[in-house]
Design a protein around this motif. Structure first.
Motif: not given
Length: 107
Positions: A34-37, A41-43, A69-74, A80-82
Motif C-alpha cells: 500500500v502506497l499513500t500518494f 492521505n485519503d486514498s 504492473g497493474p494497480f488499484l486506487v482505493c 488504516g481501512n481501505l
C-alpha cells in the motif's frame, strides 16, 4: 467496493471488487503493498510489492515512485481501512492517472 484499476498503457477504469485480500492480489498479480500518494492521505495505491522484481512494466510514476504492473486506487481512512472511492475521488483520479504517463504529483 468501487475502486480504480490502472493497467500499463491503458486509461484507468472503475471496477467493483470484493473487499478481500485475495481479490486485490488477483488484480495486481501477487502480494500487495500500500502506497499513500495524496497530501490528505485519503486514498492509496495498492500495487504488487514484487512487481519490479518480476519484471512487470512500469505503469505510472507517482511522486517519484515507479509503479510496475497493474494497480488499484482505493479510499483510505485515518484508522488504516481501505474504502470505496467517492464519485469525486473517481473523477479526480480518472484524470490524474489518464495517459500519457508522466511523473505526476498530486497537489
Amino acid at each position: 467496493m468501487k475502486v480504480l484499476y490502472v493497467v500499463p498503457l491503458m486509461n484507468p477504469v472503475v471496477v467493483d471488487i470484493e473487499s478481500t485480500l485475495q481479490s486485490k492480489q488477483k488484480l495486481v498479480g501477487g502480494p500487495i503493498e500500500v502506497l499513500t500518494f495524496t497530501p490528505e492521505n485519503d486514498s492509496v495505491i495498492i500495487l504488487n510489492e514484487v512487481g519490479r522484481l518480476l519484471g512487470m512494466p512500469i505503469n505510472r510514476i507517482v511522486n517519484g515512485h515507479s509503479i510496475c504492473g497493474p494497480f488499484l486506487v482505493c479510499g483510505y481512512d485515518s484508522e488504516g481501512n481501505l474504502l470505496e472511492l467517492t464519485d469525486e475521488q473517481i473523477d479526480i483520479y480518472m484524470e490524474f492517472f489518464s495517459l500519457p504517463v508522466v511523473d505526476t504529483q498530486l497537489n
